[in-house]
Design a protein around this motif. Sequence first.
Motif, short mmCIF file in Angstrom:
data_model
loop_
_atom_site.label_atom_id
_atom_site.label_comp_id
_atom_site.label_asym_id
_atom_site.label_seq_id
_atom_site.Cartn_x
_atom_site.Cartn_y
_atom_site.Cartn_z
N VAL A 126 0.83 -1.20 0.00
CA VAL A 126 0.00 0.00 0.00
C VAL A 126 0.87 1.25 0.00
CG1 VAL A 126 -1.73 1.31 1.30
CG2 VAL A 126 -1.93 -1.18 1.09
N ALA A 127 1.95 1.24 0.76
CA ALA A 127 2.84 2.40 0.78
C ALA A 127 3.40 2.69 -0.61
CB ALA A 127 3.98 2.17 1.77
N ASP A 128 3.79 1.65 -1.31
CA ASP A 128 4.30 1.82 -2.68
C ASP A 128 3.22 2.38 -3.59
OD1 ASP A 128 6.42 1.26 -4.78
OD2 ASP A 128 4.80 0.00 -5.53
N ALA A 129 1.99 1.89 -3.44
CA ALA A 129 0.90 2.34 -4.31
C ALA A 129 0.56 3.81 -4.10
CB ALA A 129 -0.33 1.48 -4.09
N VAL A 130 0.71 4.29 -2.86
CA VAL A 130 0.36 5.69 -2.59
C VAL A 130 1.58 6.60 -2.64
CG1 VAL A 130 -1.62 4.97 -1.23
CG2 VAL A 130 0.53 5.46 -0.06
N GLY A 131 2.75 6.02 -2.97
CA GLY A 131 3.94 6.83 -3.20
C GLY A 131 4.64 7.33 -1.95
N ILE A 132 4.60 6.52 -0.88
CA ILE A 132 5.28 6.90 0.36
C ILE A 132 6.21 5.77 0.78
CG2 ILE A 132 5.01 7.53 2.79
CD1 ILE A 132 2.26 8.61 2.14
N ALA A 133 7.48 6.06 0.95
CA ALA A 133 8.41 5.05 1.43
C ALA A 133 8.05 4.68 2.86
CB ALA A 133 9.84 5.57 1.36
N PRO A 134 8.05 3.41 3.22
CA PRO A 134 7.66 3.01 4.58
C PRO A 134 8.35 3.80 5.69
CG PRO A 134 7.81 1.07 3.19
CD PRO A 134 8.31 2.22 2.36
N PRO A 135 9.67 4.08 5.61
CA PRO A 135 10.30 4.84 6.70
C PRO A 135 9.78 6.27 6.82
CG PRO A 135 11.95 3.65 5.43
CD PRO A 135 10.68 3.59 4.65
N ASP A 136 9.07 6.76 5.78
CA ASP A 136 8.56 8.12 5.81
C ASP A 136 7.12 8.20 6.33
OD1 ASP A 136 10.94 9.09 4.77
OD2 ASP A 136 10.26 8.90 2.69
N LEU A 188 9.73 -2.23 8.57
CA LEU A 188 9.42 -0.98 7.88
C LEU A 188 10.40 0.13 8.22
CD1 LEU A 188 6.77 -2.53 7.26
CD2 LEU A 188 5.56 -0.35 7.54
N GLU A 189 11.42 -0.19 9.01
CA GLU A 189 12.46 0.77 9.41
C GLU A 189 11.86 1.97 10.12
OE1 GLU A 189 15.68 1.34 6.44
OE2 GLU A 189 14.40 0.10 5.14
N LEU A 190 10.97 1.68 11.06
CA LEU A 190 10.31 2.73 11.82
C LEU A 190 10.70 2.62 13.29
CD1 LEU A 190 6.73 2.56 10.26
CD2 LEU A 190 8.31 4.49 10.09
N PRO A 191 10.86 3.76 13.96
CA PRO A 191 11.16 3.71 15.39
C PRO A 191 9.90 3.35 16.19
CG PRO A 191 10.88 5.98 14.70
CD PRO A 191 10.83 5.13 13.44
N GLU A 192 10.11 2.87 17.40
CA GLU A 192 8.99 2.49 18.26
C GLU A 192 8.05 3.66 18.50
OE1 GLU A 192 8.31 0.25 22.58
OE2 GLU A 192 10.33 0.72 21.86
N SER A 193 8.58 4.88 18.51
CA SER A 193 7.75 6.06 18.79
C SER A 193 6.70 6.32 17.72
CB SER A 193 8.65 7.30 18.92
OG SER A 193 9.39 7.52 17.71
N ARG A 194 6.89 5.75 16.50
CA ARG A 194 5.90 5.94 15.43
C ARG A 194 5.05 4.69 15.20
NH1 ARG A 194 8.53 7.93 10.19
NH2 ARG A 194 10.61 7.66 11.10
N HIS A 195 5.14 3.73 16.11
CA HIS A 195 4.35 2.51 16.03
C HIS A 195 3.61 2.32 17.35
CE1 HIS A 195 4.31 -2.15 15.48
NE2 HIS A 195 3.15 -1.62 15.16
N PRO A 196 2.59 3.14 17.59
CA PRO A 196 1.88 3.06 18.86
C PRO A 196 1.10 1.76 19.00
CG PRO A 196 0.75 4.57 17.38
CD PRO A 196 2.03 4.18 16.70
#
Length: 342
Positions: A247-257, A278-286
Motif C-alpha cells: 500500500v505504501a508503494d501504491a500511494v507513493g510513500i516510502a515506509p520509513p517516511d 518498515l524501518e520505523l522507530p517504536e515512537s511511530r508505532h503506537p
Amino acid sequence: MTTTAPLSLLDLASYLPERRVPAEYFAEYAENDDLAGSVMFRAPAFRHHAADGETSADMICSSARILLQRHGDDFLDDVDVVLTHSQLPEVPIRGCGGEVAHRLGLRPTKVLDVHNGGCAAFIHLIDLARGLLAAGGGRTALIALAQNSASQIFTQEQVRGKPQAAIPGDGAAVAVVTLADEGGSPILGSACHSYGEYSGDMTGVSYPPRKYWEAGSGQIHIGFTEAKIAKVLARGNRMVPEVAMEVADAVGIAPPDLDWFITNQPNRIFLRNWREALELPESRHPDTFDECGNLFAVGIPVTLDTAITDGRIGTGDVVMTAAFAHAGDFAGAAALRWAGRP
C-alpha cells in the motif's frame, strides 16, 4: 489494490469495559504447560474484560454513544450501511448488526454481519464499505467491531491456566466512513489478500473432544501447538510488512517516511519485528498492548482512536494500518491522511 476510491473516515470512537484485569489474575491459575515459555504468550500487564452479560451490541453501542456525544445526536442519521464484526457472536447464525442498528435508531438499507477478517477485520470492513457504497448502496457506512471473547472463553476454569488465556482483552470500536467528496480523512489506498490454504490452522479444541455446538464437559479454547506457533510467527512476520509496503508503494510513500504505523497486537515480538521491517522507530508505532492485551479486530481502531485523542496523531499525518488474521488466512492494510475531527 485501490488507491483513488473517494472514501473518507469521518471519525471513530472506542470503548473498553470497566473491569481492568491484571496479569496476576492469570498467574494465580497458571499451569505447567509446555507452551508457557513461548514468545507468543508473554502476558501484558493488563487487559479489560466485559462485564457479565455485556454483549457485543452493548459494547458497540457504548462506542457509538461517544461519537454522538462528540458530534451530536444526528451524527449517524445518514448511515446507509451497517457492517459489524464480533469475535464471538452471542447468537448462532446471525450477528449483532440488526440489533445495533435498531438500538441506535438507524434505518440502513443494508446490514451485514461479517464473521471473517479476524484481527484485520477493521481494514476488511473499510474495503467492503467502499465497494458497497461505490456500487450505489448509499453514501455513509457505520463500521462496528467487538472483541468479547476474553471474558467468556479465556476465563473458563479449564482455560484460564493456559498461557494463551492471559493475552486477550475485550473492547469495541465504531467508525463512520463516507463517499463524500469533501470532509473527513481520505483513505489513500488499501489492499486485502486471502490465503485460504492456511484457514485450517486455527482450530477450536476441547478435552474431551467435541464439536462446539455439542454439550460436553470440555471447554473450548484455541488449539495451539509448537508447530502451529512456529507457522503463525513466520507468516505474521512476513504478511504484515508485505501488505503495508504494498500500500505504501501504491500511494507513493516510502515506509520509513510514514508518520504512523498501527497494527494488530498479538504480542510484543510481532510489534517489534513489524516496525523493524518498515524501518520505523517504536515512537511511530503506537500500541495499546500493555493496557489492553490482544484486542483482535478491535486493536487497530482502539489504538488509532487513542493516539488521535491524546494528540500524537496530528492533522495531515499519514497513518498506515495493517494486520493479519487467525493463523495467516487473511492480511490487509489501509493508509489514511488524518484531517482532524469534524
